[in-house]
Design an enzyme around this catalytic site. Structure first.
Site, mmCIF file in Angstrom:
data_model
loop_
_atom_site.group_PDB
_atom_site.id
_atom_site.type_symbol
_atom_site.label_atom_id
_atom_site.label_comp_id
_atom_site.label_asym_id
_atom_site.label_seq_id
_atom_site.Cartn_x
_atom_site.Cartn_y
_atom_site.Cartn_z
ATOM 1 N N GLU A 245 8.316 -36.739 19.509
ATOM 2 C CA GLU A 245 9.483 -37.599 19.615
ATOM 3 C C GLU A 245 10.449 -37.119 20.689
ATOM 4 O O GLU A 245 10.958 -37.903 21.499
ATOM 5 C CB GLU A 245 10.202 -37.691 18.261
ATOM 6 C CG GLU A 245 9.558 -38.642 17.276
ATOM 7 C CD GLU A 245 9.498 -40.067 17.816
ATOM 8 O OE1 GLU A 245 10.552 -40.611 18.193
ATOM 9 O OE2 GLU A 245 8.382 -40.628 17.872
ATOM 10 N N TYR B 154 13.023 -12.445 18.825
ATOM 11 C CA TYR B 154 12.805 -13.550 17.892
ATOM 12 C C TYR B 154 11.842 -13.122 16.787
ATOM 13 O O TYR B 154 10.706 -12.715 17.054
ATOM 14 C CB TYR B 154 12.248 -14.776 18.608
ATOM 15 C CG TYR B 154 13.175 -15.403 19.634
ATOM 16 C CD1 TYR B 154 14.528 -15.077 19.701
ATOM 17 C CD2 TYR B 154 12.696 -16.333 20.550
ATOM 18 C CE1 TYR B 154 15.366 -15.647 20.644
ATOM 19 C CE2 TYR B 154 13.529 -16.926 21.487
ATOM 20 C CZ TYR B 154 14.863 -16.575 21.542
ATOM 21 O OH TYR B 154 15.683 -17.143 22.485
ATOM 22 N N ALA C 241 22.350 -29.032 19.571
ATOM 23 C CA ALA C 241 23.279 -28.239 18.754
ATOM 24 C C ALA C 241 22.637 -27.836 17.428
ATOM 25 O O ALA C 241 23.196 -28.029 16.344
ATOM 26 C CB ALA C 241 24.586 -28.996 18.522
#
Length: 336
Positions: free
Chosen positions: A296, A55, A210
């Site tokens: 959230e 990464y 997704a």
């Protein structure tokens, strides 16, 4: 706070919502924001963090290590992976050879500023290196105390079965698989999940929303919102082009809004809660480009979606769902 689940048949417990920094730390967001996102995850009760050496070409591990500095190590579960090339990309800087695994774990530990990782994962299946060599190297990493458990990522059911057999012979705890899984991408359900249940592995799934498509923010025939992954020219847009170029997918995702509203959830929370309904899923990996996204998304923890609403989700998405088990095989390159 975020609930915990056991990883495979092991005694290791991880937060069912795990923080991952693919496509964000070291590339899509600045280090200060990345650190703020990690702090938000910790504040929300997330103790499990997933990364990989590839990464941002090792930068993501470095950023995560800095962000976690000062935290009680025993209170964290840190995962990383090995397979893809990093650095100068020499002939042996890739794959699952003994050389690459043993050198890569040392680099990852240095960047993460830790003596060990809780889970060390084969980022893909290596079709070139003998599986016996790979599993022996992983066994040595565990025996050296550099990793407590091992896992795989995007392996097929047959590959998982072969790897687990060798791991058992070597006395090494192979306990997880990390596949892509979402309402739209269900390729693991037919073969990988049943095999994993049988063998005692859990799924730690990536991309439960997704790459943002299931948030509903991408509208048919409209440009991606500024600042979104779909507008990111550093790799984010390419990763979700499969969905963004399919108008029917975007239209059907909008049909999920009434279900989310009925449950009092955002679209993202619904998507995360959906993958957690699968009892073979130990954790859903979330990423974030802003701290408030973490706050959230953790609200999906502990949510139960009634069977009738699960059925409505299936009806809304219809045939845009990808469920072909052969897609897993395609994720590992034949040559590296």
């Amino acid at each position: 706070m975020v609930a915990y689940r056991r990883l495979g048949r092991s005694g290791l417990k991880i937060t069912e919502i795990t923080y991952g920094n693919w496509l964000t730390h070291g590339s899509q967001v600045e280090d200060e924001t990345a650190t703020a996102c990690v702090r938000a995850a910790l504040d929300a009760g997330i103790t499990t963090f997933d990364t990989a050496d590839v990464y941002a070409n090792t930068r993501a591990e470095t950023v995560l290590g800095e962000a976690l500095k000062g935290q009680r190590r025993a209170s964290l579960e840190i995962f990383t992976k090995v397979f893809w090339p990093t650095g100068p990309q020499g002939a042996n800087d890739r794959g699952l050879s003994r050389k690459h695994i043993l050198e890569s774990i040392d680099g990852s530990l240095e960047r993460l500023q830790t003596d060990y990782v809780d889970l060390y994962q084969a980022h893909r299946f290596d079709h070139v290196t003998p599986l016996e060599e790979t599993m022996q190297a992983f066994a040595d990493v565990v025996r050296q105390g550099k990793a407590l458990y091992i896992g795989v990522s995007e392996w097929t059911a047959d590959q998982i079965r072969a790897g687990k057999a060798l791991a058992d012979e070597l006395g090494v705890p192979l306990i997880s698989n990390q596949p892509q899984y979402s309402m739209l991408w269900r390729v693991i359900e037919g073969e990988v999940v049943p095999t994993s249940r049988e063998l005692g592995l859990s799924q730690v799934v990536w991309s439960p929303i997704a790459q943002g498509v299931l948030t509903g923010k991408y509208r048919p025939d409209q440009a991606p919102p500024a600042g979104s992954r779909g507008a990111d020219d550093k790799g984010g847009a390419q990763m979700i082009s499969r969905f963004l170029t399919n108008t029917e997918v975007l239209e059907r995702v909008q049909d999920l809004r009434p279900v989310a509203d009925e449950l009092g959830l955002s679209m993202a929370q619904l998507a995360i809660a959906w993958v957690l309904q699968n009892d073979n899923v130990a954790a859903a990996i979330i990423g974030a480009s802003r701290p408030e996204q973490v706050a959230e998304n953790v609200k999906a923890s502990g949510v139960t979606i009634p069977p009738e609403l699960m059925a409505r989700i299936d009806q809304a998405l219809g045939d845009v769902v990808v469920s072909d088990p052969a897609m897993t095989q395609k994720s590992s390159p034949a040559e590296i």
